[in-house]
Each structure stands twice: as structure tokens, then as C-alpha cells.
Design a protein around this motif. Sequence first.
Motif, PDB file in Angstrom:
ATOM      1  N   PHE A  52      -1.003 -18.605 -22.141  1.00  0.00           N
ATOM      2  CA  PHE A  52      -2.024 -19.113 -23.076  1.00  0.00           C
ATOM      3  C   PHE A  52      -3.412 -18.893 -22.499  1.00  0.00           C
ATOM      4  CE2 PHE A  52       1.042 -22.193 -25.157  1.00  0.00           C
ATOM      5  CZ  PHE A  52       0.939 -21.608 -26.379  1.00  0.00           C
ATOM      6  N   GLN A  53      -3.531 -19.164 -21.200  1.00  0.00           N
ATOM      7  CA  GLN A  53      -4.827 -19.038 -20.533  1.00  0.00           C
ATOM      8  C   GLN A  53      -5.333 -17.599 -20.616  1.00  0.00           C
ATOM      9  OE1 GLN A  53      -5.977 -21.837 -19.182  1.00  0.00           O
ATOM     10  NE2 GLN A  53      -7.900 -20.905 -18.590  1.00  0.00           N
ATOM     11  N   ALA A  56      -6.491 -16.899 -24.121  1.00  0.00           N
ATOM     12  CA  ALA A  56      -7.767 -17.554 -24.422  1.00  0.00           C
ATOM     13  C   ALA A  56      -8.927 -16.787 -23.792  1.00  0.00           C
ATOM     14  CB  ALA A  56      -7.739 -18.993 -23.898  1.00  0.00           C
ATOM     15  N   VAL A  75      -9.783 -20.154 -29.695  1.00  0.00           N
ATOM     16  CA  VAL A  75      -9.367 -20.798 -28.444  1.00  0.00           C
ATOM     17  C   VAL A  75      -9.138 -22.284 -28.660  1.00  0.00           C
ATOM     18  CG1 VAL A  75     -10.081 -21.326 -26.100  1.00  0.00           C
ATOM     19  CG2 VAL A  75     -10.479 -19.094 -27.029  1.00  0.00           C
ATOM     20  N   ILE A  76      -9.937 -22.909 -29.521  1.00  0.00           N
ATOM     21  CA  ILE A  76      -9.716 -24.334 -29.803  1.00  0.00           C
ATOM     22  C   ILE A  76      -8.341 -24.524 -30.436  1.00  0.00           C
ATOM     23  CG2 ILE A  76     -10.548 -26.276 -31.162  1.00  0.00           C
ATOM     24  CD1 ILE A  76     -13.323 -25.239 -30.737  1.00  0.00           C
ATOM     25  N   PHE A  77      -7.958 -23.601 -31.341  1.00  0.00           N
ATOM     26  CA  PHE A  77      -6.627 -23.717 -31.936  1.00  0.00           C
ATOM     27  C   PHE A  77      -5.543 -23.455 -30.896  1.00  0.00           C
ATOM     28  CE2 PHE A  77      -8.983 -22.585 -35.964  1.00  0.00           C
ATOM     29  CZ  PHE A  77      -9.084 -23.908 -36.320  1.00  0.00           C
ATOM     30  N   LEU A  79      -5.752 -24.268 -27.808  1.00  0.00           N
ATOM     31  CA  LEU A  79      -5.646 -25.538 -27.068  1.00  0.00           C
ATOM     32  C   LEU A  79      -4.780 -26.532 -27.833  1.00  0.00           C
ATOM     33  CD1 LEU A  79      -9.202 -26.358 -25.718  1.00  0.00           C
ATOM     34  CD2 LEU A  79      -7.194 -25.695 -24.462  1.00  0.00           C
ATOM     35  N   THR A  80      -4.970 -26.582 -29.166  1.00  0.00           N
ATOM     36  CA  THR A  80      -4.170 -27.495 -29.982  1.00  0.00           C
ATOM     37  C   THR A  80      -2.689 -27.189 -29.839  1.00  0.00           C
ATOM     38  OG1 THR A  80      -5.985 -27.363 -31.534  1.00  0.00           O
ATOM     39  CG2 THR A  80      -3.993 -28.433 -32.273  1.00  0.00           C
ATOM     40  N   VAL A  81      -2.363 -25.882 -30.012  1.00  0.00           N
ATOM     41  CA  VAL A  81      -0.951 -25.495 -29.951  1.00  0.00           C
ATOM     42  C   VAL A  81      -0.401 -25.745 -28.553  1.00  0.00           C
ATOM     43  CG1 VAL A  81       0.608 -23.552 -30.149  1.00  0.00           C
ATOM     44  CG2 VAL A  81      -1.193 -23.853 -31.810  1.00  0.00           C
ATOM     45  N   ALA A  82      -1.214 -25.495 -27.515  1.00  0.00           N
ATOM     46  CA  ALA A  82      -0.745 -25.723 -26.153  1.00  0.00           C
ATOM     47  C   ALA A  82      -0.457 -27.197 -25.924  1.00  0.00           C
ATOM     48  CB  ALA A  82      -1.782 -25.222 -25.153  1.00  0.00           C
ATOM     49  N   ALA A  83      -1.304 -28.067 -26.469  1.00  0.00           N
ATOM     50  CA  ALA A  83      -1.073 -29.500 -26.286  1.00  0.00           C
ATOM     51  C   ALA A  83       0.210 -29.921 -26.996  1.00  0.00           C
ATOM     52  CB  ALA A  83      -2.265 -30.290 -26.818  1.00  0.00           C
ATOM     53  N   ALA A  84       0.395 -29.424 -28.251  1.00  0.00           N
ATOM     54  CA  ALA A  84       1.613 -29.764 -28.983  1.00  0.00           C
ATOM     55  C   ALA A  84       2.842 -29.254 -28.244  1.00  0.00           C
ATOM     56  CB  ALA A  84       1.542 -29.174 -30.387  1.00  0.00           C
ATOM     57  N   GLU A  85       2.743 -28.005 -27.741  1.00  0.00           N
ATOM     58  CA  GLU A  85       3.881 -27.403 -27.049  1.00  0.00           C
ATOM     59  C   GLU A  85       4.202 -28.175 -25.779  1.00  0.00           C
ATOM     60  OE1 GLU A  85       2.992 -24.840 -24.348  1.00  0.00           O
ATOM     61  OE2 GLU A  85       5.091 -24.527 -23.818  1.00  0.00           O
TER      62      GLU A  85
ATOM     63  N   PHE B 108     -15.614 -18.738 -18.649  1.00  0.00           N
ATOM     64  CA  PHE B 108     -16.057 -19.005 -20.024  1.00  0.00           C
ATOM     65  C   PHE B 108     -17.544 -19.320 -20.053  1.00  0.00           C
ATOM     66  CE2 PHE B 108     -11.820 -20.420 -22.102  1.00  0.00           C
ATOM     67  CZ  PHE B 108     -11.286 -19.216 -21.744  1.00  0.00           C
ATOM     68  N   TYR B 124      -6.995 -29.224 -20.808  1.00  0.00           N
ATOM     69  CA  TYR B 124      -5.970 -28.643 -19.933  1.00  0.00           C
ATOM     70  C   TYR B 124      -5.864 -29.395 -18.620  1.00  0.00           C
ATOM     71  CZ  TYR B 124      -3.748 -24.485 -21.695  1.00  0.00           C
ATOM     72  OH  TYR B 124      -2.941 -23.633 -22.361  1.00  0.00           O
ATOM     73  N   ILE B 128      -3.174 -32.067 -20.253  1.00  0.00           N
ATOM     74  CA  ILE B 128      -1.877 -31.394 -20.222  1.00  0.00           C
ATOM     75  C   ILE B 128      -1.298 -31.379 -18.810  1.00  0.00           C
ATOM     76  CG2 ILE B 128      -0.750 -29.192 -20.651  1.00  0.00           C
ATOM     77  CD1 ILE B 128      -2.593 -28.697 -22.903  1.00  0.00           C
ATOM     78  N   LEU B 290      -0.482 -31.126 -34.736  1.00  0.00           N
ATOM     79  CA  LEU B 290      -0.509 -32.217 -33.755  1.00  0.00           C
ATOM     80  C   LEU B 290       0.317 -33.403 -34.231  1.00  0.00           C
ATOM     81  CD1 LEU B 290      -4.157 -32.193 -32.464  1.00  0.00           C
ATOM     82  CD2 LEU B 290      -2.084 -31.632 -31.241  1.00  0.00           C
ATOM     83  N   ALA B 293       3.948 -32.556 -33.807  1.00  0.00           N
ATOM     84  CA  ALA B 293       4.333 -32.611 -32.398  1.00  0.00           C
ATOM     85  C   ALA B 293       4.498 -34.055 -31.954  1.00  0.00           C
ATOM     86  CB  ALA B 293       3.285 -31.909 -31.546  1.00  0.00           C
TER      87      ALA B 293
END
Lengths: 114, 318
Positions: A52-53, A56, A75-77, A79-85, B108, B124, B128, B290, B293
Motif C-alpha cells: 500500500f505504501q 501511495a 491516497v486518502i482512500f 488509507l481508508t481501505v488500509a485501515a479497514a483491511e 510526501f 498509519y 494501524i 469503514l 469493516a
Amino acid sequence: MNDALSSAFTIIAPAQISIALAVSAILFGLGLIGFLCRRNMIIMFLCTELMFQGAALAMVAFARMRMDVSGQVFVIFILTVAAAEAALALGLVVLLYRRRETLNSEVWSELGES
Amino acid sequence: MVPLLFYAACAVASAGLLLLLMAKAGTGEHGRAKRVAASLIGLAGIAWILVLIVQAIPVPDNSLGQLGLILLCSFISIAAAVRVITHHRPVFCALYFVLVVLSGAATFVLLSAEFVAFALVIVYAGAILITYLFVLMLAQQTPADLNGSDAVNYDSIPREPASAVIAGFVLVAVLGGAVFGADRSPARATIDQARAIEGAWYDLAWMPRTLTEQARRVDPTVIAIVPEANGHLLRVQPDHSALVRVQHSDGRPASTITLPPSLLPDNTSRVGMALVTRFPVSLELAGVILLMAMLGAVVLARRTVESTTTTASRESNA
């Protein structure tokens, strides 16, 4: 009054974009290698975060190259998917750990009821 | 010509990584020497890749400092990523991943994506990775397990490292080869720049109150912006400034003032405007993801609680 353009709107040297893209490719590749060869289930999911990184970083590099913020929104999306995953995957890992008392993914190489 | 050298550099780096993965089984002084040699080969490969890229593309002298910073951040993140996949203690893997995230956030910022950089650090590194550390703690192997049978060394013996490294090498070579084939002519960059600045000015026109505040920085007597005849609030000039018609508080007739490019909206405003004007549906869908999830995590957690309570009640009955 300062008439200078802010750094976000100046034309960037192409070498910087190229380096960022190469690093994103390398991060993605390292994540892939880690996912394939680590046995610890938590580390395998950590390696997907590494991929993911890399994605991004490529998005932000392209956004900077075209001076368009769509890449950053993407990238914000990510982050969303990464948090859900992470929430779901770690819940699954804890479930699997309770069943076999180990994080070794090879224990689960045969699917089926146990 | 350059892609061939690039493939060679990738091959050297992959060979170093492969040796590093294989050398982990060996312990003691011999194993350490092997690890150091493998790391040196890998670092040489990475340095060769970066040097090839810098050589292939001309760099203006005024951006050398920023180029150096980007190279430094890239080097840190690649080295930390290698440690993530080679370290044999999971907690250290997670901490090295934090280092990858931090150096990525620094990159970034160098690419002027400040909002995303800080969101990355907060979400992150802050959320996370802490979840990962909690799960590592929950699923901790006891020392008695570690001294026991052969199955416990799964963290230090990689599975099929050669095939994995070959797959990664092919992926990086193909993706990285595209870096050399990109067309980035200066004319294209100028067009992109003009379009981006125009878009940013029109982002500002969506926020009339902010626009009035910015106009007040140029002329403190401004009380309101007057729309043009065609309905637009501002007119973008070829020199990247913008003209707005304003009313003054001291009774002068409405006049046109020039906003300099330094008053363009910053990165956070632009990302926010793009989120709500160009991608509103995606924003709602992200919320749905979200929520789903969260529901999924609740369902998973509920099942584990049930199974533990049933075993507990079974034990108490027995």
C-alpha cells in the motif's frame, strides 16, 4: 506582497519524480517478496501494508508531476481501505491463532474443518 | 541501453536480498559475516539503481538540495523495508515499518503533499501500527513454545526465498523500466502548471468568504467581491495572478484588484475541495467501507467471545 509561487506550483525536476517512482516500485516489490516468503501471518499482512505504501508513493509522485490533487485524494482512500483491511485481517489472525495456538501460516495450508 | 543496466542493478540488489534471506538461518560469527556481506551487495545494488536514474535525467542545479533529501529518504525507506521482511522478531518488523512510514511521509512533504503526509503519520504510524503491535502482543509465543519443537522457528526460516525474490525482481524490473520511458517534456509541464494554477484559483472562487479574506490582504478596505458579468468571481491572468472586482468600505466605487499567486489556496484546502467537489460519491463509499469493516470486526470478535465462554462453561461443568 510576495509574488513567488508556492513550492506546490513550481515545475519539479523530473529526476525527483523518477526517484520517487522507482522507490515506490521497490517498496511494492519488497512487500511482495515479504508476503511470499514470510511465514508469520501478522508479518504477511504487514507486507501488504508495505505494498500500500508503495502505491501511495506512486500516487503522490504523479500528483506532484501533474500538479493535480486527485492523486493525493486517492491516497486518502488508500488509507481508508488500509485501515479497514487492518481491522478485519487482524481480527481474522486473532481468530486463527485461538484455533491453532500458532501464527505459522503453513499450519493452514490445507483448507477444511479441523 | 539504460534499461539493461537498470535490470543488472536490480539483479544485484535482488541477489543481495536473497543472500540476506538465506543467511538468516546461520547464526554466530559466520552467520553475521554472511549477513554483512549480503547487506553490502544489496546496498550496492540499490545505490546503483538510484545513480542510474539520476544520471539518465538531467537535474537543474537549483534543485540539487531537494534531490539529495529525496535520495536520503528513499534510502532510509528501502533499507527499513528490507529489515521489515528480513528481521526475525515480529515486533521489530512492525517498528521498522513505522520507519518506512515516517520516511515515506518525509518524501510526501518533499513532493508538497503536506496533508497526506501528516494523515499518513497519524493513521498509519499512530493507529494501524499500534493495532498490529496489540495483536502481536495478544498472539505472543511463550518462551516455553520457543524452546520446544521445530515449528517455532517459522519466523527465522523463510519459505521459498528464491522464487519470491525472482518474482519481486521481475516486478521491480518491469515497473522501474517504465521510469526511463516516461515522456516529461518541459512544454507539457508548463501546460500542467498553468492548468493547475487556474484550477486552484477556481477552487478559491468556490469559497467566497475565504476569497474575500485573501482580497483583504491585498487591500484592507475590501468588504465584498462583486461577480463579473459572466458570473465568475475572478479572472485568471497569464502571469498566474487573478483579478477580482471588489467593493470598498470607504465609499469608493467598485474597482478591480490583482491577487498575487502567493495567495493561492494551500495543499489542505485543495485536497478538501477536491474531496467534496470532484469525488463526493467516493467519499461516501469510503464511509460505507469503514462501516462495513467495523461491522465485520464486531462479528469476528463476537464469535471468539462465544467460543471462549462455551469452553469456559464446559470446563466449569466438568
